[in-house]
Design an enzyme around this catalytic site. Sequence first.
Site, PDB file in Angstrom:
ATOM      1  N   LYS A 158       0.837  -1.195   0.000  1.00 36.30           N
ATOM      2  CA  LYS A 158       0.000   0.000   0.000  1.00 36.30           C
ATOM      3  C   LYS A 158       0.875   1.249   0.000  1.00 36.30           C
ATOM      4  O   LYS A 158       1.947   1.250   0.592  1.00 36.30           O
ATOM      5  CB  LYS A 158      -0.892   0.043   1.257  1.00 36.30           C
ATOM      6  CG  LYS A 158      -1.927  -1.061   1.328  1.00 36.30           C
ATOM      7  CD  LYS A 158      -2.797  -0.910   2.557  1.00 36.30           C
ATOM      8  CE  LYS A 158      -3.867  -1.989   2.568  1.00 36.30           C
ATOM      9  NZ  LYS A 158      -4.764  -1.861   3.737  1.00 36.30           N
ATOM     10  N   GLY A 165      -8.417   2.700  -1.599  1.00 41.72           N
ATOM     11  CA  GLY A 165      -8.138   1.634  -2.557  1.00 41.72           C
ATOM     12  C   GLY A 165      -7.160   2.004  -3.656  1.00 41.72           C
ATOM     13  O   GLY A 165      -6.818   1.177  -4.486  1.00 41.72           O
ATOM     14  N   ASN A 290     -10.315   8.531   8.264  1.00 36.95           N
ATOM     15  CA  ASN A 290     -10.880   9.585   7.421  1.00 36.95           C
ATOM     16  C   ASN A 290     -11.082  10.821   8.282  1.00 36.95           C
ATOM     17  O   ASN A 290     -11.846  10.782   9.250  1.00 36.95           O
ATOM     18  CB  ASN A 290     -12.198   9.131   6.817  1.00 36.95           C
ATOM     19  CG  ASN A 290     -12.013   7.903   5.942  1.00 36.95           C
ATOM     20  OD1 ASN A 290     -11.103   7.853   5.124  1.00 36.95           O
ATOM     21  ND2 ASN A 290     -12.830   6.908   6.130  1.00 36.95           N
ATOM     22  N   ARG A 292     -12.674  13.653   8.216  1.00 32.38           N
ATOM     23  CA  ARG A 292     -13.756  14.521   7.741  1.00 32.38           C
ATOM     24  C   ARG A 292     -15.102  13.955   8.202  1.00 32.38           C
ATOM     25  O   ARG A 292     -15.158  12.843   8.724  1.00 32.38           O
ATOM     26  CB  ARG A 292     -13.752  14.525   6.211  1.00 32.38           C
ATOM     27  CG  ARG A 292     -13.946  13.105   5.665  1.00 32.38           C
ATOM     28  CD  ARG A 292     -14.212  13.046   4.180  1.00 32.38           C
ATOM     29  NE  ARG A 292     -14.662  11.724   3.776  1.00 32.38           N
ATOM     30  CZ  ARG A 292     -13.888  10.686   3.546  1.00 32.38           C
ATOM     31  NH1 ARG A 292     -12.575  10.795   3.670  1.00 32.38           N
ATOM     32  NH2 ARG A 292     -14.398   9.511   3.206  1.00 32.38           N
TER      33      ARG A 292
HETATM   34  C1  MV4 Z   1      -6.870  -4.340   2.732  1.00 33.14           C
HETATM   35  C2  MV4 Z   1      -7.588  -5.461   2.278  1.00 33.14           C
HETATM   36  C3  MV4 Z   1      -7.181  -6.701   2.713  1.00 33.14           C
HETATM   37  N1  MV4 Z   1      -6.089  -6.821   3.516  1.00 33.14           N
HETATM   38  N2  MV4 Z   1      -5.803  -4.502   3.525  1.00 33.14           N
HETATM   39  C4  MV4 Z   1      -9.262  -1.083   0.174  1.00 33.14           C
HETATM   40  C5  MV4 Z   1      -9.487   0.353   0.470  1.00 33.14           C
HETATM   41  C6  MV4 Z   1      -8.473   0.755   1.472  1.00 33.14           C
HETATM   42  N3  MV4 Z   1      -9.063   1.593   2.444  1.00 33.14           N
HETATM   43  C7  MV4 Z   1      -7.993  -0.531   2.061  1.00 33.14           C
HETATM   44  N4  MV4 Z   1      -8.534  -1.590   1.272  1.00 33.14           N
HETATM   45  C8  MV4 Z   1      -8.275  -2.886   1.575  1.00 33.14           C
HETATM   46  N5  MV4 Z   1      -7.207  -3.096   2.389  1.00 33.14           N
HETATM   47  C9  MV4 Z   1      -5.431  -5.733   3.903  1.00 33.14           C
HETATM   48  N6  MV4 Z   1      -4.341  -5.874   4.694  1.00 33.14           N
HETATM   49  C10 MV4 Z   1      -8.706  -5.257   1.465  1.00 33.14           C
HETATM   50  C11 MV4 Z   1      -9.055  -3.961   1.104  1.00 33.14           C
HETATM   51  C12 MV4 Z   1     -10.246  -3.839   0.290  1.00 33.14           C
HETATM   52  C13 MV4 Z   1     -11.399  -3.219   0.783  1.00 33.14           C
HETATM   53  C14 MV4 Z   1     -11.454  -2.652   2.042  1.00 33.14           C
HETATM   54  C15 MV4 Z   1     -12.602  -2.033   2.513  1.00 33.14           C
HETATM   55  C16 MV4 Z   1     -13.739  -1.977   1.699  1.00 33.14           C
HETATM   56  C17 MV4 Z   1     -13.703  -2.527   0.458  1.00 33.14           C
HETATM   57  C18 MV4 Z   1     -12.553  -3.162  -0.022  1.00 33.14           C
HETATM   58  C19 MV4 Z   1     -12.546  -3.729  -1.302  1.00 33.14           C
HETATM   59  C20 MV4 Z   1     -11.413  -4.332  -1.768  1.00 33.14           C
HETATM   60  C21 MV4 Z   1     -10.255  -4.387  -0.985  1.00 33.14           C
END
Ligand code: MV4
Length: 446
Positions: A158, A165, A290, A292
Amino acid sequence: MFKRVLIANRGEIALRIIRACKELGVETVCVYSTADKDAPYLRMADRAICIGPGPARESYLNISRVISAAEIADVDAIHPGYGFLSERPDFSEACRDCKIEFIGPSPEAMGKLGDKVACKNTAKANKVPVFPGSDGAIEDEEEAVAVAIKIGYPVIIKASAGGGGRGMRVCRNEATLRSSIKAAQQEAQAAFGNGAVFIEKFLEHARHVEVQCLGDKHGNAVHLFERDCSMQRRHQKVIEEAPGPSIDRRKLEKVAEGAARLLKASNYAGAATVEFLMDDHQNFYMLEVNTRVQVEHPVTELITGVDIVKMSIVIAAGEPLPFRQKDIAIRGHAMECRINAEDPAQGFRPSPGRITTWEVPGGPGVRMDTHVVPGYSVPPNYDSMIGKLIVHADTREQCLDRMSRALDEFRVDPIKTTIPLHRRLMQNSDFRKGGVDIHYLERLLK
Ligand code: MV4
């Protein structure tokens, strides 16, 4: 309290902020782009100032134009709403430089929580659960491989400055990880002007559970419990609800208290949401914060009775939070359906244009947050969300039935909306059972 507030936003959230200001006896100034010049909410503000053409870069995202309008109107404070300039530390700082109160956190608090590596470190120090992973940013391929061996595959890369995302890569083996690190750093540098990336364990199946918090300028911080936002598509939430269905209340309260500690440790004043993923065993892992007011704040307002937008203004004016943690309790269940001007039958293609028929639901437990009126034209320039239908009931099942009933009352013509999708989801047995994961909707739509 402030005498006059400028609203640096548009649409339903601009109207929501106007309403909060009116109840506080605060004058309102709206800025608008030429694409929004006929929007009816502008006439509800005490003053409206045009700041540029339709493209957001030249209007709602343009710091000097927004600040100029604030100076001309002689406001005491600016409310940024969500999106646009709301999470820009440079905007919070520009307000400070001009002696205008930014209704939200200081640039320091925003910067510290907006940077994922820094935020994760503060979270760890405050016993907020995070995913196992690298300690801070990854320097090179070898370091990434060493961390991945320790935590096991799959891992996710990340960007520290990413969010929602953007700038993520899943790696299921060493070869992919090796070939991804440098590319991820370069991508992050190009996209965010910050090449820092980190890695953590990747969780395949999870629910998105986020904790609403409020911090004031006197060192107080509270949480307002959680929202489940797992029903989403392409990182856009579709339905949000509170409380989360079948969540262990003791585990949740521990995590939520941690979220409030995180705000307090960051000297955070304003509304914030701490996002978590929750696995099948109800373990929580923080994702990001977030800084906000969020789109889905109304579901928390309905279950707690706290006016979050009003509180954001009261906090910025320097008043202490008027309640303590022990005063906050959950009453009933609330759910929000985002109404977008999109055609779910055509891959969610945007459907802007003039709305001739707009008959909104009402009755017990129904709240409609929208700036739309019959005859309103949805401009093609911005986000397609045109309103939020929010319902409150004693139980989740009654909430689902009430939402179904409300959706049946809704009439919109001739543009396409997400209402048919919501009607279908209210009858979906997996959703009605509760606890669908973050990939559910995309699987369903395939
Ligand atoms: C993740 C994850 C799985 N494992 N981190 C997507 C948005 C960002 N805020 C973080 N996200 C994710 N992080 C780990 N370690 C899966 C996602 C993710 C996701 C998270 C929240 C809501 C929808 C999502 C859709 C795809 C992937």
